[in-house]
Design a protein around this motif. Structure first.
Motif, mmCIF file in Angstrom:
data_model
loop_
_atom_site.group_PDB
_atom_site.id
_atom_site.type_symbol
_atom_site.label_atom_id
_atom_site.label_comp_id
_atom_site.label_asym_id
_atom_site.label_seq_id
_atom_site.Cartn_x
_atom_site.Cartn_y
_atom_site.Cartn_z
ATOM 1 N N ASP A 101 -14.818 0.286 22.739
ATOM 2 C CA ASP A 101 -14.582 1.718 22.531
ATOM 3 C C ASP A 101 -13.404 2.197 23.385
ATOM 4 N N VAL A 102 -13.310 1.690 24.612
ATOM 5 C CA VAL A 102 -12.198 2.067 25.484
ATOM 6 C C VAL A 102 -10.882 1.529 24.919
ATOM 7 N N GLN A 103 -10.894 0.327 24.400
ATOM 8 C CA GLN A 103 -9.691 -0.225 23.780
ATOM 9 C C GLN A 103 -9.212 0.674 22.633
ATOM 10 N N GLN A 104 -10.164 1.074 21.799
ATOM 11 C CA GLN A 104 -9.802 1.929 20.670
ATOM 12 C C GLN A 104 -9.274 3.285 21.144
ATOM 13 N N LEU A 105 -9.846 3.789 22.232
ATOM 14 C CA LEU A 105 -9.388 5.058 22.802
ATOM 15 C C LEU A 105 -7.930 4.942 23.258
ATOM 16 N N ILE A 106 -7.608 3.858 23.938
ATOM 17 C CA ILE A 106 -6.234 3.645 24.419
ATOM 18 C C ILE A 106 -5.275 3.501 23.244
ATOM 19 N N GLU A 107 -5.664 2.704 22.254
ATOM 20 C CA GLU A 107 -4.778 2.439 21.117
ATOM 21 C C GLU A 107 -4.601 3.662 20.228
ATOM 22 N N ALA A 108 -5.625 4.511 20.154
ATOM 23 C CA ALA A 108 -5.523 5.716 19.326
ATOM 24 C C ALA A 108 -4.574 6.733 19.941
ATOM 25 N N GLU A 109 -4.467 6.728 21.264
ATOM 26 C CA GLU A 109 -3.605 7.696 21.953
ATOM 27 C C GLU A 109 -2.896 7.008 23.122
ATOM 28 N N ARG A 140 7.418 0.204 18.163
ATOM 29 C CA ARG A 140 7.353 0.655 16.769
ATOM 30 C C ARG A 140 8.171 1.924 16.561
ATOM 31 N N GLN A 141 8.072 2.869 17.501
ATOM 32 C CA GLN A 141 8.784 4.134 17.331
ATOM 33 C C GLN A 141 10.298 3.965 17.438
ATOM 34 N N LEU A 142 10.726 3.001 18.215
ATOM 35 C CA LEU A 142 12.163 2.739 18.323
ATOM 36 C C LEU A 142 12.746 2.261 16.995
ATOM 37 N N THR A 143 11.956 1.548 16.203
ATOM 38 C CA THR A 143 12.455 1.025 14.933
ATOM 39 C C THR A 143 12.152 1.942 13.753
ATOM 40 N N GLU A 144 11.163 2.818 13.910
ATOM 41 C CA GLU A 144 10.731 3.633 12.767
ATOM 42 C C GLU A 144 11.184 5.083 12.845
ATOM 43 N N THR A 145 11.688 5.528 13.984
ATOM 44 C CA THR A 145 12.125 6.916 14.124
ATOM 45 C C THR A 145 13.526 6.971 14.726
ATOM 46 N N ASP A 146 14.122 8.137 14.654
ATOM 47 C CA ASP A 146 15.423 8.376 15.287
ATOM 48 C C ASP A 146 15.268 9.185 16.572
ATOM 49 N N ASP A 147 14.050 9.320 17.063
ATOM 50 C CA ASP A 147 13.806 10.102 18.277
ATOM 51 C C ASP A 147 14.502 9.466 19.475
ATOM 52 N N THR A 148 14.822 10.290 20.453
ATOM 53 C CA THR A 148 15.487 9.780 21.647
ATOM 54 C C THR A 148 14.532 8.908 22.449
ATOM 55 N N VAL A 149 15.107 8.048 23.280
ATOM 56 C CA VAL A 149 14.288 7.201 24.145
ATOM 57 C C VAL A 149 13.461 8.063 25.087
ATOM 58 N N THR A 150 14.035 9.171 25.539
ATOM 59 C CA THR A 150 13.297 10.077 26.435
ATOM 60 C C THR A 150 12.065 10.639 25.746
ATOM 61 N N ALA A 151 12.219 11.063 24.484
ATOM 62 C CA ALA A 151 11.088 11.616 23.737
ATOM 63 C C ALA A 151 10.018 10.557 23.486
ATOM 64 N N ILE A 152 10.452 9.363 23.144
ATOM 65 C CA ILE A 152 9.498 8.271 22.888
ATOM 66 C C ILE A 152 8.765 7.906 24.168
ATOM 67 N N ALA A 153 9.491 7.871 25.289
ATOM 68 C CA ALA A 153 8.864 7.542 26.568
ATOM 69 C C ALA A 153 7.770 8.551 26.910
ATOM 70 N N ALA A 154 8.057 9.823 26.713
ATOM 71 C CA ALA A 154 7.069 10.864 27.013
ATOM 72 C C ALA A 154 5.868 10.747 26.085
ATOM 73 N N ARG A 155 6.113 10.510 24.799
ATOM 74 C CA ARG A 155 5.038 10.459 23.813
ATOM 75 C C ARG A 155 4.136 9.238 24.017
#
Length: 321
Positions: A222-230, A277-292
């Motif tokens: 359950d903890v693994q799923q919690l981490i992976e979900a968010e 995944r987000q680096l290849t699938e979005t155009d968001d900045t590295v800063t935004a991806i790092a925060a997210r």
């Protein structure tokens, strides 16, 4: 001196595991033909029973008879493929690998060929790699082997090399040519094959695993799923322990025993894969991806990425976006 390179064939072998190293060594031999004093390579595909070798995809090669144990061989290459599981039960093949090793300068595996080296006892106490999708299986099957799923190839011991999946056999073969005859020849062969001598990212497998090790105990799962979900959640040890209804100390000990790594390392791995995944699938900045993804800053993401993937986030995006 001509160096003998022997590639073992068997039913269900991965064709690229044969063809990749074969073309590297034969290509090097063609370039060396102009300088016979430097020697070359005599490359052969062999099997315990000579004749056709059918690959997983139906392609067939003709294999000559395997050299007798005691024959001096420069390099033996053990390819992989889905056929390795059946070959592991063929004692004649395993005994041949074990018997030729003492008279061979280099024993090399590609992909799941590492299972055959391990079955023959040639990887006991060694660090080894294989295709990332087979790494967990290999670690379970051979606890005496330290399995590292990240590198493209590893010098596992003084005379044994292991390479990751499929095209990594080409990377390793180029490295062995470079060891034998220098960078210029290896670079020439790489150019002829329209390949870089060294991949962007150095020795790291880029292919991201689509699995994560799963705990047997439900609270840890359950903890693994919690981490992976968010991935970007706080996920401190006290918070994760509360979610599992355990004390922080007991939770850390149980999680590590069940999953194979501490919670903090698991969290970082999940976050890195999410960022990848987000680096290849979005155009968001590295800063935004790092925060997210929970890294807080682009610099923290960069350090984690270099440590785990081998390149910076920007380099990874340029290569795979």
């Amino acid at each position: 001196m001509t160096r003998s390179v022997v590639i073992l064939g068997f039913p269900g072998v991965q064709a690229m595991d044969i063809v990749g190293p074969h073309d590297v060594f034969t290509g090097a031999g063609l370039h060396l033909a102009a300088q016979p004093q430097l020697g070359g390579y005599d490359v052969s595909l062999v099997a315990l029973d000579s004749g056709p070798v059918r690959t997983l995809t139906g392609l067939e090669f003709f294999a000559s008879a395997a050299p007798e144990p005691g024959t001096a061989i420069d390099t033996v290459i053990i390819p992989g493929g889905f056929g390795t599981e059946a070959v592991r039960g063929d004692r004649a093949v395993i005994e041949w690998i074990r018997a030729v090793a003492p008279n061979t300068r280099r024993m090399v595996s590609v992909c799941s060929g590492a299972f055959l080296l391990a079955e023959a006892g040639l990887l006991d106490g060694c660090r080894a790699t294989t295709h990332w999708a087979s790494a967990e299986h290999m670690a379970r099957e051979f606890p005496s082997v330290v399995v590292d799923p990240e590198p493209i190839f590893i010098r596992s011991s003084e005379r044994v090399w292991t390479a990751a999946g499929v095209t990594a056999g080409i990377d390793l073969a180029l490295s062995l040519v470079e060891e034998d005859h220098g960078t210029e020849l290896a670079q020439t062969v790489a150019r002829w094959l329209v390949l870089p001598l060294r991949r962007p990212g150095g020795q790291t497998q880029f292919a991201a695993p689509v699995w994560m090790p799963r705990a047997k105990r439900e609270p840890i799962r359950d903890v693994q799923q919690l981490i992976e979900a968010e991935p970007g959640g706080a996920h401190s040890i006290p918070e994760l322990a509360r979610a599992a209804a355990m004390s922080p100390r007991h939770f850390t000990r149980t999680f590590t025993a069940e999953v194979g790594e501490p919670p903090s390392i698991y969290v970082e791995r999940v976050r890195t894969d999410a960022a990848r995944r987000q680096l290849t699938e979005t155009d968001d900045t590295v800063t935004a991806i790092a925060a997210r993804c929970g890294f807080g800053s682009a610099e923290t993401l960069r350090r984690s990425f270099i440590r785990r993937v081998g390149v910076s986030p920007d380099q990874y995006r340029k290569t795979f976006a």
